[in-house]
Scaffold this motif. Structure first.
Motif, PDB file in Angstrom:
ATOM      1  N   SER A  65       3.090 -14.358  -8.458  1.00 52.25           N
ATOM      2  CA  SER A  65       2.132 -15.474  -8.496  1.00 52.25           C
ATOM      3  C   SER A  65       0.696 -14.962  -8.547  1.00 52.25           C
ATOM      4  O   SER A  65      -0.180 -15.457  -7.850  1.00 52.25           O
ATOM      5  N   LEU A  66       0.469 -13.945  -9.362  1.00 48.12           N
ATOM      6  CA  LEU A  66      -0.839 -13.316  -9.557  1.00 48.12           C
ATOM      7  C   LEU A  66      -1.410 -12.707  -8.278  1.00 48.12           C
ATOM      8  O   LEU A  66      -2.618 -12.552  -8.144  1.00 48.12           O
ATOM      9  N   GLU A  67      -0.541 -12.377  -7.319  1.00 46.78           N
ATOM     10  CA  GLU A  67      -0.954 -11.719  -6.081  1.00 46.78           C
ATOM     11  C   GLU A  67      -0.173 -10.426  -5.921  1.00 46.78           C
ATOM     12  O   GLU A  67       0.989 -10.342  -6.309  1.00 46.78           O
ATOM     13  N   LEU A  68      -0.818  -9.442  -5.321  1.00 47.15           N
ATOM     14  CA  LEU A  68      -0.174  -8.155  -5.095  1.00 47.15           C
ATOM     15  C   LEU A  68       0.693  -8.221  -3.836  1.00 47.15           C
ATOM     16  O   LEU A  68       0.229  -8.592  -2.770  1.00 47.15           O
ATOM     17  N   HIS A  69       1.968  -7.894  -3.997  1.00 44.11           N
ATOM     18  CA  HIS A  69       2.925  -7.822  -2.897  1.00 44.11           C
ATOM     19  C   HIS A  69       3.523  -6.420  -2.890  1.00 44.11           C
ATOM     20  O   HIS A  69       3.432  -5.696  -3.880  1.00 44.11           O
ATOM     21  N   PHE A  70       4.165  -6.066  -1.797  1.00 46.99           N
ATOM     22  CA  PHE A  70       4.811  -4.761  -1.687  1.00 46.99           C
ATOM     23  C   PHE A  70       6.268  -4.965  -1.300  1.00 46.99           C
ATOM     24  O   PHE A  70       6.571  -5.711  -0.376  1.00 46.99           O
ATOM     25  N   LYS A  71       7.156  -4.285  -2.038  1.00 49.04           N
ATOM     26  CA  LYS A  71       8.587  -4.359  -1.761  1.00 49.04           C
ATOM     27  C   LYS A  71       9.021  -3.053  -1.118  1.00 49.04           C
ATOM     28  O   LYS A  71       8.761  -1.976  -1.648  1.00 49.04           O
ATOM     29  N   GLY A  72       9.660  -3.164   0.033  1.00 51.07           N
ATOM     30  CA  GLY A  72      10.166  -1.998   0.732  1.00 51.07           C
ATOM     31  C   GLY A  72      11.677  -1.956   0.673  1.00 51.07           C
ATOM     32  O   GLY A  72      12.331  -3.006   0.707  1.00 51.07           O
ATOM     33  N   ARG A  73      12.217  -0.744   0.576  1.00 53.07           N
ATOM     34  CA  ARG A  73      13.663  -0.534   0.588  1.00 53.07           C
ATOM     35  C   ARG A  73      13.966   0.651   1.481  1.00 53.07           C
ATOM     36  O   ARG A  73      13.237   1.639   1.462  1.00 53.07           O
ATOM     37  N   MET A  74      15.066   0.549   2.223  1.00 59.70           N
ATOM     38  CA  MET A  74      15.471   1.636   3.107  1.00 59.70           C
ATOM     39  C   MET A  74      16.984   1.717   3.104  1.00 59.70           C
ATOM     40  O   MET A  74      17.667   0.690   3.166  1.00 59.70           O
ATOM     41  N   SER A  75      17.501   2.951   3.026  1.00 56.92           N
ATOM     42  CA  SER A  75      18.949   3.132   3.118  1.00 56.92           C
ATOM     43  C   SER A  75      19.253   4.439   3.835  1.00 56.92           C
ATOM     44  O   SER A  75      18.478   5.382   3.783  1.00 56.92           O
ATOM     45  N   ARG A  89       2.860  -9.063   1.685  1.00 56.27           N
ATOM     46  CA  ARG A  89       1.559  -8.830   1.055  1.00 56.27           C
ATOM     47  C   ARG A  89       0.867  -7.631   1.677  1.00 56.27           C
ATOM     48  O   ARG A  89      -0.120  -7.137   1.158  1.00 56.27           O
ATOM     49  N   SER A  90       1.387  -7.157   2.793  1.00 59.04           N
ATOM     50  CA  SER A  90       0.756  -6.069   3.529  1.00 59.04           C
ATOM     51  C   SER A  90       1.416  -4.733   3.199  1.00 59.04           C
ATOM     52  O   SER A  90       2.598  -4.543   3.439  1.00 59.04           O
ATOM     53  N   ARG A  91       0.644  -3.802   2.674  1.00 59.66           N
ATOM     54  CA  ARG A  91       1.188  -2.483   2.373  1.00 59.66           C
ATOM     55  C   ARG A  91       1.561  -1.751   3.648  1.00 59.66           C
ATOM     56  O   ARG A  91       2.559  -1.066   3.722  1.00 59.66           O
ATOM     57  N   SER A  92       0.758  -1.903   4.680  1.00 59.65           N
ATOM     58  CA  SER A  92       1.049  -1.215   5.940  1.00 59.65           C
ATOM     59  C   SER A  92       2.188  -1.890   6.702  1.00 59.65           C
ATOM     60  O   SER A  92       2.899  -1.239   7.454  1.00 59.65           O
ATOM     61  N   GLY A  93       2.407  -3.177   6.504  1.00 56.84           N
ATOM     62  CA  GLY A  93       3.433  -3.890   7.235  1.00 56.84           C
ATOM     63  C   GLY A  93       4.804  -3.893   6.594  1.00 56.84           C
ATOM     64  O   GLY A  93       5.798  -4.195   7.254  1.00 56.84           O
ATOM     65  N   VAL A  94       4.883  -3.537   5.323  1.00 56.21           N
ATOM     66  CA  VAL A  94       6.165  -3.626   4.627  1.00 56.21           C
ATOM     67  C   VAL A  94       7.189  -2.634   5.170  1.00 56.21           C
ATOM     68  O   VAL A  94       8.381  -2.938   5.237  1.00 56.21           O
TER      69      VAL A  94
END
Length: 123
Positions: A65-75, A89-94
């Motif tokens: 939606s024209l906003e920068l988001h961050f996707k985190g993955r962990m395995s 939306r938070s790079r530090s919180g993802v």
């Protein structure tokens, strides 16, 4: 890194460089490496120890939606086949949200105890 994103950034820089005067060109020679460093810094891959197992995680930027988001993955393949994921939306919180999702999923599978989960969820 998505190829379309990289191509777009390169095209933008090339277009601006074509119209830059010589003085502005010197400014761009200084700014392009700084901008590139900031863009590349949006991605992050790494490893961490989790309950005595080696785990991998990644953070990638997404436009939503024209906003920068961050996707985190962990395995943690040696612990469980589950993969923790989060989109914020938070790079530090993802990273924290991704770990929280992973802990909740392995707890639901019975891989870890509730006490072990609480230790990670309260961090």
């Amino acid at each position: 890194m998505k190829v379309s994103f990289v191509v777009g950034v390169v095209a933008l820089v090339a277009a601006v460089a074509l119209f830059a005067t010589p003085c502005q060109g010197q400014i761009w020679e200084t700014l392009v490496p700084l901008i590139t460093q900031q863009v590349v810094g949006l991605w992050k891959n790494g490893e961490r120890e989790f309950f005595g197992h080696q785990c991998t995680y990644s953070v990638t930027p997404k436009i939503k939606s024209l906003e920068l988001h961050f996707k985190g993955r962990m395995s943690c393949p040696s612990l469980s086949s589950v993969r923790g994921e989060a989109l914020t939306r938070s790079r530090s919180g993802v990273e924290g949200k991704t770990v929280e999702d992973y802990v909740r999923k392995v707890l639901a599978q019975g891989v870890i105890t509730e006490e072990e989960a609480k230790a990670w969820l309260t961090k």
